[in-house]
Design a protein around this motif. Structure first.
Motif, PDB file in Angstrom:
ATOM      1  N   PRO A   6       0.870  -1.178  -0.298  1.00 29.12           N
ATOM      2  CA  PRO A   6       0.008  -0.111  -0.190  1.00 29.12           C
ATOM      3  C   PRO A   6       0.921   1.233   0.114  1.00 29.12           C
ATOM      4  CG  PRO A   6      -1.016  -1.787   1.562  1.00 29.12           C
ATOM      5  CD  PRO A   6       0.411  -2.113   0.880  1.00 29.12           C
ATOM      6  N   ASP A   7       1.874   1.211   0.726  1.00 30.91           N
ATOM      7  CA  ASP A   7       2.871   2.537   0.803  1.00 30.91           C
ATOM      8  C   ASP A   7       3.467   2.809  -0.590  1.00 30.91           C
ATOM      9  OD1 ASP A   7       2.504   2.838   3.560  1.00 30.91           O
ATOM     10  OD2 ASP A   7       4.533   2.201   4.002  1.00 30.91           O
ATOM     11  N   LEU A   8       3.763   1.599  -1.277  1.00 28.93           N
ATOM     12  CA  LEU A   8       4.295   1.863  -2.656  1.00 28.93           C
ATOM     13  C   LEU A   8       3.215   2.510  -3.534  1.00 28.93           C
ATOM     14  CD1 LEU A   8       5.133   0.974  -5.695  1.00 28.93           C
ATOM     15  CD2 LEU A   8       7.019   1.492  -4.176  1.00 28.93           C
ATOM     16  N   MET A   9       2.369   1.778  -3.411  1.00 27.81           N
ATOM     17  CA  MET A   9       1.173   2.224  -4.312  1.00 27.81           C
ATOM     18  C   MET A   9       0.770   3.637  -4.230  1.00 27.81           C
ATOM     19  SD  MET A   9       1.040   0.306  -6.521  1.00 27.81           S
ATOM     20  CE  MET A   9       0.867  -1.416  -7.187  1.00 27.81           C
ATOM     21  N   ALA A  10       0.605   4.078  -2.755  1.00 30.31           N
ATOM     22  CA  ALA A  10       0.294   5.591  -2.526  1.00 30.31           C
ATOM     23  C   ALA A  10       1.515   6.621  -3.025  1.00 30.31           C
ATOM     24  CB  ALA A  10       0.241   5.678  -1.192  1.00 30.31           C
ATOM     25  N   PHE A  11       2.672   6.047  -3.028  1.00 28.31           N
ATOM     26  CA  PHE A  11       3.656   6.805  -3.610  1.00 28.31           C
ATOM     27  C   PHE A  11       3.800   6.909  -5.005  1.00 28.31           C
ATOM     28  CE2 PHE A  11       7.939   7.060  -5.836  1.00 28.31           C
ATOM     29  CZ  PHE A  11       8.520   8.368  -5.047  1.00 28.31           C
ATOM     30  N   LYS A  12       3.431   5.664  -5.751  1.00 21.74           N
ATOM     31  CA  LYS A  12       3.283   5.882  -7.249  1.00 21.74           C
ATOM     32  C   LYS A  12       2.054   6.739  -7.830  1.00 21.74           C
ATOM     33  CE  LYS A  12       3.492   2.524 -10.956  1.00 21.74           C
ATOM     34  NZ  LYS A  12       3.383   0.886 -11.362  1.00 21.74           N
ATOM     35  N   ALA A  13       0.987   6.613  -7.324  1.00 27.63           N
ATOM     36  CA  ALA A  13      -0.113   7.247  -7.709  1.00 27.63           C
ATOM     37  C   ALA A  13       0.172   8.867  -8.056  1.00 27.63           C
ATOM     38  CB  ALA A  13      -1.469   7.230  -6.938  1.00 27.63           C
ATOM     39  N   PRO A  14       0.653   9.428  -7.121  1.00 29.99           N
ATOM     40  CA  PRO A  14       0.917  10.937  -7.731  1.00 29.99           C
ATOM     41  C   PRO A  14       2.006  11.218  -8.688  1.00 29.99           C
ATOM     42  CG  PRO A  14       1.568  10.740  -5.401  1.00 29.99           C
ATOM     43  CD  PRO A  14       0.878   9.379  -5.838  1.00 29.99           C
ATOM     44  N   VAL A  15       2.987  10.018  -8.910  1.00 26.06           N
ATOM     45  CA  VAL A  15       4.007   9.913  -9.855  1.00 26.06           C
ATOM     46  C   VAL A  15       3.451  10.090 -11.049  1.00 26.06           C
ATOM     47  CG1 VAL A  15       6.083   8.922 -10.618  1.00 26.06           C
ATOM     48  CG2 VAL A  15       5.816   9.167  -7.874  1.00 26.06           C
ATOM     49  N   VAL A  16       2.366   8.783 -11.273  1.00 22.64           N
ATOM     50  CA  VAL A  16       2.002   8.610 -12.501  1.00 22.64           C
ATOM     51  C   VAL A  16       1.174   9.884 -13.054  1.00 22.64           C
ATOM     52  CG1 VAL A  16       0.089   7.151 -13.639  1.00 22.64           C
ATOM     53  CG2 VAL A  16       2.102   6.266 -12.280  1.00 22.64           C
ATOM     54  N   GLU A  17       0.389  10.388 -12.127  1.00 21.76           N
ATOM     55  CA  GLU A  17      -0.540  11.486 -12.232  1.00 21.76           C
ATOM     56  C   GLU A  17       0.404  12.640 -12.779  1.00 21.76           C
ATOM     57  OE1 GLU A  17      -3.988  11.821 -11.344  1.00 21.76           O
ATOM     58  OE2 GLU A  17      -4.047  13.827 -11.900  1.00 21.76           O
ATOM     59  N   ALA A  18       1.415  13.010 -12.106  1.00 24.43           N
ATOM     60  CA  ALA A  18       2.092  14.129 -12.559  1.00 24.43           C
ATOM     61  C   ALA A  18       3.033  14.041 -14.070  1.00 24.43           C
ATOM     62  CB  ALA A  18       3.598  14.286 -11.504  1.00 24.43           C
ATOM     63  N   ALA A  19       2.848  12.468 -14.181  1.00 23.86           N
ATOM     64  CA  ALA A  19       3.741  12.222 -15.642  1.00 23.86           C
ATOM     65  C   ALA A  19       2.558  12.444 -16.685  1.00 23.86           C
ATOM     66  CB  ALA A  19       4.066  10.802 -15.520  1.00 23.86           C
ATOM     67  N   GLY A  20       1.391  12.534 -16.298  1.00 27.59           N
ATOM     68  CA  GLY A  20       0.261  12.558 -17.382  1.00 27.59           C
ATOM     69  C   GLY A  20      -0.037  11.568 -18.340  1.00 27.59           C
ATOM     70  N   VAL A  21       0.311  10.243 -17.820  1.00 31.35           N
ATOM     71  CA  VAL A  21       0.072   8.959 -18.683  1.00 31.35           C
ATOM     72  C   VAL A  21      -1.015   8.235 -18.251  1.00 31.35           C
ATOM     73  CG1 VAL A  21       2.526   8.847 -19.200  1.00 31.35           C
ATOM     74  CG2 VAL A  21       1.689   7.927 -17.237  1.00 31.35           C
ATOM     75  N   ARG A  22      -1.569   7.703 -19.294  1.00 27.67           N
ATOM     76  CA  ARG A  22      -2.768   6.648 -18.908  1.00 27.67           C
ATOM     77  C   ARG A  22      -2.741   5.226 -19.581  1.00 27.67           C
ATOM     78  NH1 ARG A  22      -5.908   9.880 -16.335  1.00 27.67           N
ATOM     79  NH2 ARG A  22      -6.355  12.003 -16.894  1.00 27.67           N
ATOM     80  N   PRO A  23      -3.237   4.307 -18.896  1.00 28.05           N
ATOM     81  CA  PRO A  23      -2.916   2.990 -19.609  1.00 28.05           C
ATOM     82  C   PRO A  23      -4.081   2.903 -20.651  1.00 28.05           C
ATOM     83  CG  PRO A  23      -3.893   2.720 -17.649  1.00 28.05           C
ATOM     84  CD  PRO A  23      -3.663   4.140 -17.655  1.00 28.05           C
ATOM     85  N   ASN A  24      -3.937   2.145 -21.753  1.00 28.14           N
ATOM     86  CA  ASN A  24      -4.786   1.818 -22.991  1.00 28.14           C
ATOM     87  C   ASN A  24      -5.968   1.206 -22.455  1.00 28.14           C
ATOM     88  OD1 ASN A  24      -3.197   3.294 -24.717  1.00 28.14           O
ATOM     89  ND2 ASN A  24      -2.364   1.705 -25.652  1.00 28.14           N
ATOM     90  N   GLY A  25      -5.976   0.073 -21.613  1.00 28.75           N
ATOM     91  CA  GLY A  25      -6.931  -0.589 -21.327  1.00 28.75           C
ATOM     92  C   GLY A  25      -7.218  -0.677 -19.803  1.00 28.75           C
ATOM     93  N   PRO A  26      -8.018  -1.691 -19.524  1.00 25.35           N
ATOM     94  CA  PRO A  26      -8.456  -1.909 -17.855  1.00 25.35           C
ATOM     95  C   PRO A  26      -7.242  -1.878 -17.178  1.00 25.35           C
ATOM     96  CG  PRO A  26      -9.821  -3.311 -19.320  1.00 25.35           C
ATOM     97  CD  PRO A  26      -8.666  -2.746 -20.208  1.00 25.35           C
ATOM     98  N   HIS A  27      -7.079  -1.260 -16.025  1.00 26.64           N
ATOM     99  CA  HIS A  27      -6.063  -0.987 -15.359  1.00 26.64           C
ATOM    100  C   HIS A  27      -6.155  -1.126 -13.733  1.00 26.64           C
ATOM    101  CE1 HIS A  27      -2.593   1.183 -13.363  1.00 26.64           C
ATOM    102  NE2 HIS A  27      -1.960   0.131 -13.845  1.00 26.64           N
ATOM    103  N   SER A  28      -5.874  -1.918 -12.910  1.00 23.63           N
ATOM    104  CA  SER A  28      -6.138  -2.098 -11.280  1.00 23.63           C
ATOM    105  C   SER A  28      -4.870  -1.736 -10.642  1.00 23.63           C
ATOM    106  CB  SER A  28      -6.922  -3.243 -10.907  1.00 23.63           C
ATOM    107  OG  SER A  28      -8.176  -3.382 -11.764  1.00 23.63           O
ATOM    108  N   VAL A  29      -4.912  -1.103  -9.515  1.00 22.83           N
ATOM    109  CA  VAL A  29      -3.686  -0.964  -8.539  1.00 22.83           C
ATOM    110  C   VAL A  29      -4.227  -1.444  -7.284  1.00 22.83           C
ATOM    111  CG1 VAL A  29      -2.424   0.646  -7.254  1.00 22.83           C
ATOM    112  CG2 VAL A  29      -2.710   0.916  -9.867  1.00 22.83           C
ATOM    113  N   ILE A  30      -3.565  -2.310  -6.924  1.00 24.02           N
ATOM    114  CA  ILE A  30      -3.755  -3.082  -5.591  1.00 24.02           C
ATOM    115  C   ILE A  30      -2.755  -2.913  -4.468  1.00 24.02           C
ATOM    116  CG2 ILE A  30      -4.702  -5.320  -4.833  1.00 24.02           C
ATOM    117  CD1 ILE A  30      -5.464  -6.122  -7.502  1.00 24.02           C
ATOM    118  N   GLY A  31      -2.984  -2.461  -3.642  1.00 22.99           N
ATOM    119  CA  GLY A  31      -1.853  -2.495  -2.554  1.00 22.99           C
ATOM    120  C   GLY A  31      -2.149  -3.751  -1.391  1.00 22.99           C
ATOM    121  N   VAL A  32      -1.085  -4.524  -1.278  1.00 23.20           N
ATOM    122  CA  VAL A  32      -1.065  -5.885  -0.425  1.00 23.20           C
ATOM    123  C   VAL A  32       0.320  -6.127  -0.351  1.00 23.20           C
ATOM    124  CG1 VAL A  32      -3.211  -6.805  -1.629  1.00 23.20           C
ATOM    125  CG2 VAL A  32      -0.900  -7.215  -2.595  1.00 23.20           C
ATOM    126  N   ASP A  33       0.265  -6.891   0.906  1.00 22.79           N
ATOM    127  CA  ASP A  33       1.577  -7.568   1.184  1.00 22.79           C
ATOM    128  C   ASP A  33       1.695  -8.829   0.529  1.00 22.79           C
ATOM    129  OD1 ASP A  33       3.623  -8.876   2.458  1.00 22.79           O
ATOM    130  OD2 ASP A  33       3.290  -8.286   4.418  1.00 22.79           O
TER     131      ASP A  33
END
Ligand SMILES: C[S@@+](CC[C@H](N)C(=O)[O-])C[C@H]1O[C@@H](n2cnc3c(N)ncnc32)[C@H](O)[C@@H]1O
Length: 140
Positions: free
Chosen positions: A55-82
Motif C-alpha cells: 500500500p505504501d508503494l502504491m500511495a507513492f506511485k499514484a501522484p508520480v503517474v498523475e504528474a507524468a500525465g500518462v494513462r494505460p490503454n486498457g483496464p488497469h487496477s492498482v492493488i496495495g497488498v503484502d
C-alpha cells in the motif's frame, strides 16, 4: 546493476509482447514498484493490467503517474497488498478472471521474500492460473 537492470527490463518487455501476441489478455505484475509497462508499451485496449505492491508503494506511485500525465490503454487496477499474504481475494475483487490465461510478471521481488513465502506465493499464483498461463521471473 547498470548493465543488468536495462537488460532485465528489455527481457520482461519482450516476454510481455510475446504473451500479447499469443493472445494472453490478462497481465498481473507482482511487486510492480514503479513499473511503467501499462503506460509505455502501447498495449491493446483489451489487455487488462493488475499491478500489486505494498500500500505504501502504491500511495507513492499514484501522484508520480498523475504528474507524468500518462494513462494505460486498457483496464488497469492498482492493488496495495503484502504479497506474503493471500492476495487472491483482492485480485478477484479487482476483476481478475481465473478462467483467462494470465501472464504473471515477478521482477525484482524474490530477494525480498523468505523461501517459505516464495513457496506460498507460487502456490497462490498456480491456483489462480488456468492452463496456458505464463510467468516471467528472475532469481532470488
Ligand atoms: C526492486 S523493487 C522491483 C520493482 C519492479 N518490479 C522493478 O523491477 O522495477 C522490489 C519491489 O518489491 C516490493 N515488495 C517487497 N516486498 C513486498 C511484499 N511483501 N509485498 C508486496 N510488495 C513487496 C517493493 O515494494 C518494491 O516495489
Amino acid at each position: 546493476m547498470c548493465g543488468f537492470v536495462p537488460l532485465r527490463t528489455r527481457y520482461f518487455d519482450d516476454q510481455l509482447r510475446d504473451a500479447v501476441r499469443a493472445d494472453l489478455r490478462q497481465i498481473v505484475i507482482l511487486a510492480a514498484g514503479l513499473d511503467g509497462r501499462a503506460y509505455r508499451l502501447d498495449l491493446p485496449p483489451d489487455v487488462s493490467v493488475f499491478e500489486l505492491d505494498t500500500p505504501d508503494l502504491m500511495a507513492f506511485k499514484a501522484p508520480v503517474v498523475e504528474a507524468a500525465g500518462v494513462r494505460p490503454n486498457g483496464p488497469h487496477s492498482v492493488i496495495g497488498v503484502d504479497l506474503r499474504e493471500d492476495f487472491g481475494p483482492a485480485l478477484l475483487s479487482a476483476g481478475f478472471e481465473p478462467a483467462e490465461r494470465t501472464l504473471w510478471l515477478v521482477e525484482g521481488l524474490l530477494p525480498y521474500l523468505r523461501l517459505a513465502d516464495i513457496d506460498l506465493l507460487m502456490a497462490r499464483v498456480g491456483g489462480l492460473s488456468r492452463a496456458g498461463s505464463r510467468m516471467v521471473t528472475d532469481e532470488r
